[in-house]
Design an enzyme around this catalytic site. Structure first.
Site, PDB file in Angstrom:
ATOM      1  N   GLN A  38       1.084  -1.383   0.084  1.00  0.00           N
ATOM      2  CA  GLN A  38       0.501   0.103  -0.422  1.00  0.00           C
ATOM      3  C   GLN A  38       0.238   1.588  -0.786  1.00  0.00           C
ATOM      4  O   GLN A  38       0.198   2.573  -0.022  1.00  0.00           O
ATOM      5  CB  GLN A  38      -1.038   0.041   0.976  1.00  0.00           C
ATOM      6  CG  GLN A  38      -1.422  -0.368   1.511  1.00  0.00           C
ATOM      7  CD  GLN A  38      -3.008  -1.220   2.612  1.00  0.00           C
ATOM      8  OE1 GLN A  38      -2.350  -1.574   3.085  1.00  0.00           O
ATOM      9  NE2 GLN A  38      -4.046  -0.736   2.708  1.00  0.00           N
ATOM     10  N   VAL A  90       4.121   3.592  -1.119  1.00  0.00           N
ATOM     11  CA  VAL A  90       3.985   5.217  -2.406  1.00  0.00           C
ATOM     12  C   VAL A  90       5.837   4.888  -2.287  1.00  0.00           C
ATOM     13  O   VAL A  90       6.219   5.355  -3.161  1.00  0.00           O
ATOM     14  CB  VAL A  90       3.076   5.964  -2.908  1.00  0.00           C
ATOM     15  CG1 VAL A  90       1.517   5.594  -3.058  1.00  0.00           C
ATOM     16  CG2 VAL A  90       3.619   7.264  -2.313  1.00  0.00           C
ATOM     17  N   ASP A  91       6.488   4.923  -2.028  1.00  0.00           N
ATOM     18  CA  ASP A  91       8.029   4.925  -1.605  1.00  0.00           C
ATOM     19  C   ASP A  91       9.097   4.214  -2.636  1.00  0.00           C
ATOM     20  O   ASP A  91       9.849   4.688  -2.392  1.00  0.00           O
ATOM     21  CB  ASP A  91       8.456   4.702   0.015  1.00  0.00           C
ATOM     22  CG  ASP A  91       7.733   3.413   0.653  1.00  0.00           C
ATOM     23  OD1 ASP A  91       8.334   2.686  -0.299  1.00  0.00           O
ATOM     24  OD2 ASP A  91       7.442   3.282   2.012  1.00  0.00           O
ATOM     25  N   HIS A 101      -1.077   0.949  -4.862  1.00  0.00           N
ATOM     26  CA  HIS A 101      -1.530   2.227  -3.854  1.00  0.00           C
ATOM     27  C   HIS A 101      -1.073   3.136  -4.428  1.00  0.00           C
ATOM     28  O   HIS A 101      -1.085   4.704  -4.511  1.00  0.00           O
ATOM     29  CB  HIS A 101      -1.787   2.997  -3.033  1.00  0.00           C
ATOM     30  CG  HIS A 101      -2.596   2.209  -2.265  1.00  0.00           C
ATOM     31  ND1 HIS A 101      -2.706   2.381  -0.730  1.00  0.00           N
ATOM     32  CD2 HIS A 101      -3.500   1.881  -2.499  1.00  0.00           C
ATOM     33  CE1 HIS A 101      -4.002   2.165  -0.322  1.00  0.00           C
ATOM     34  NE2 HIS A 101      -5.004   1.508  -1.285  1.00  0.00           N
ATOM     35  N   THR A 133       0.085  -2.195   8.633  1.00  0.00           N
ATOM     36  CA  THR A 133      -0.949  -2.190   7.896  1.00  0.00           C
ATOM     37  C   THR A 133      -2.179  -2.626   8.730  1.00  0.00           C
ATOM     38  O   THR A 133      -2.458  -3.392   9.132  1.00  0.00           O
ATOM     39  CB  THR A 133      -1.618  -3.017   6.790  1.00  0.00           C
ATOM     40  OG1 THR A 133      -2.756  -1.875   6.048  1.00  0.00           O
ATOM     41  CG2 THR A 133      -0.776  -4.039   6.657  1.00  0.00           C
ATOM     42  N   ASN A 139       1.949  -6.118  12.815  1.00  0.00           N
ATOM     43  CA  ASN A 139       1.758  -4.660  12.979  1.00  0.00           C
ATOM     44  C   ASN A 139       1.435  -3.890  14.730  1.00  0.00           C
ATOM     45  O   ASN A 139       1.324  -5.087  15.729  1.00  0.00           O
ATOM     46  CB  ASN A 139      -0.199  -4.335  12.546  1.00  0.00           C
ATOM     47  CG  ASN A 139      -0.197  -3.061  12.494  1.00  0.00           C
ATOM     48  OD1 ASN A 139       0.364  -1.857  11.621  1.00  0.00           O
ATOM     49  ND2 ASN A 139      -1.556  -2.640  12.813  1.00  0.00           N
ATOM     50  N   ILE A 190       8.767  -4.129  13.276  1.00  0.00           N
ATOM     51  CA  ILE A 190       9.217  -4.591  12.475  1.00  0.00           C
ATOM     52  C   ILE A 190      10.245  -4.873  11.728  1.00  0.00           C
ATOM     53  O   ILE A 190      10.714  -6.162  11.659  1.00  0.00           O
ATOM     54  CB  ILE A 190       7.568  -4.245  11.605  1.00  0.00           C
ATOM     55  CG1 ILE A 190       6.641  -4.262  11.393  1.00  0.00           C
ATOM     56  CG2 ILE A 190       8.072  -4.898   9.738  1.00  0.00           C
ATOM     57  CD1 ILE A 190       5.238  -3.003  10.483  1.00  0.00           C
TER      58      ILE A 190
END
Length: 264
Positions: A113, A115-116, A133, A209, A234, A252
């Site tokens: 998800q 966008v990096d 995304h 997420t 998460n 994480i």
């Protein structure tokens, strides 16, 4: 197994169980969100200190119709991107662990998800990544769907073109970063590929997420209905924790190198 059992006992015991489940798995799909990139210095959106938690108005500005209707907002967005310069974030241990796991041949797909572009920078094969995304590294025309590198459009902004338009002959459409805004449809082929992978995997690993944004969150029931094991990593609870075999709350970048390290 109920939710209490999933999160009871020593964290190390739960990590051992997750490690064993991943060791046995032969077809893993990873669904990653903003939480995997926070250790790279990129803030998340919905966490306690997230961008939209601390500034609810920022979520409205991420709406497609607002972008289309408000020229001043577009100019401000382009100016902000130009001022911030090239992205400086680097992959962290979580991204690198997934890339190493992919080289074992058991990671079918990463559905992110984010966008990096940090999964690619970490070394995960781009052909095994679905950026559900979109990406901040490209620009798309809202009229003809033409794409080009973000850097090329920012050069135009630097030269004084403060609200750049598409230069394809006969187009002139608005340009926008190739990220999916609220009110903007996902790329159908990407969604279809993600859903097919989820329905065919034997383990779905959800990392960083909240599983609160659809249709990405819908991959969880697709995978579970098809018989896949669910592992959630998460910091905050998610709506699907009750379906997971293991839920891990530790950072994480500390957890993934541990649970993904065992050979299959």
């Amino acid at each position: 197994m109920d939710g209490t059992q999933r999160e009871s006992g020593h964290e190390g015991q739960r990590e051992e169980l997750a490690t064993e489940l991943l060791r046995r798995a032969r077809r893993v799909v990873a669904l990653t969100g903003a939480g995997i990139s926070t250790d790279s210095g990129i803030p998340d959106f919905r966490g306690p200190k997230g961008v939209w938690t601390t500034n609810p108005g920022a979520e409205r500005l991420a709406t497609l119709q607002t972008y289309v209707d408000d020229a001043e907002l577009r100019r401000a967005a382009w100016a902000r991107r130009l001022a911030s310069g090239p992205p400086a974030a680097a992959p962290n241990a979580g991204h690198l662990a997934l890339a190493a796991f992919e080289r074992s041949g058991r990671l079918d797909l990463v559905v992110t998800q984010n966008v990096d572009g940090l999964h690619q920078l970490a070394g995960t094969d781009p052909s095994r990544i679905v950026e559900i995304h979109g990406t901040m590294h490209e620009v798309t025309c809202l009229r003809c769907d033409d794409r080009q590198p973000m850097a090329a459009v920012l050069e135009r902004v630097r030269s004084g073109d403060d609200d750049p338009r598409c230069r394809r002959p006969g187009c002139g459409g608005l340009l926008k970063s190739a990220t999916i805004s609220f009110g903007q449809a996902l790329v159908e082929r990407d969604l279809r590929r993600a859903e097919q992978a989820a329905s065919a995997c034997d383990l779905l690993l959800c990392v960083g997420t909240t599983l609160g944004v659809y249709p990405a969150a819908g991959l969880v029931p697709i995978a579970v209905r098809a018989g896949a094991t669910l592992v959630v990593v998460n910091a905050q609870p998610t709506p699907f924790d009750h379906l997971a075999s293991v839920v891990l709350r530790r950072p994480i970048s500390a957890v993934l190198p541990v649970i993904l390290a065992a050979p299959g």
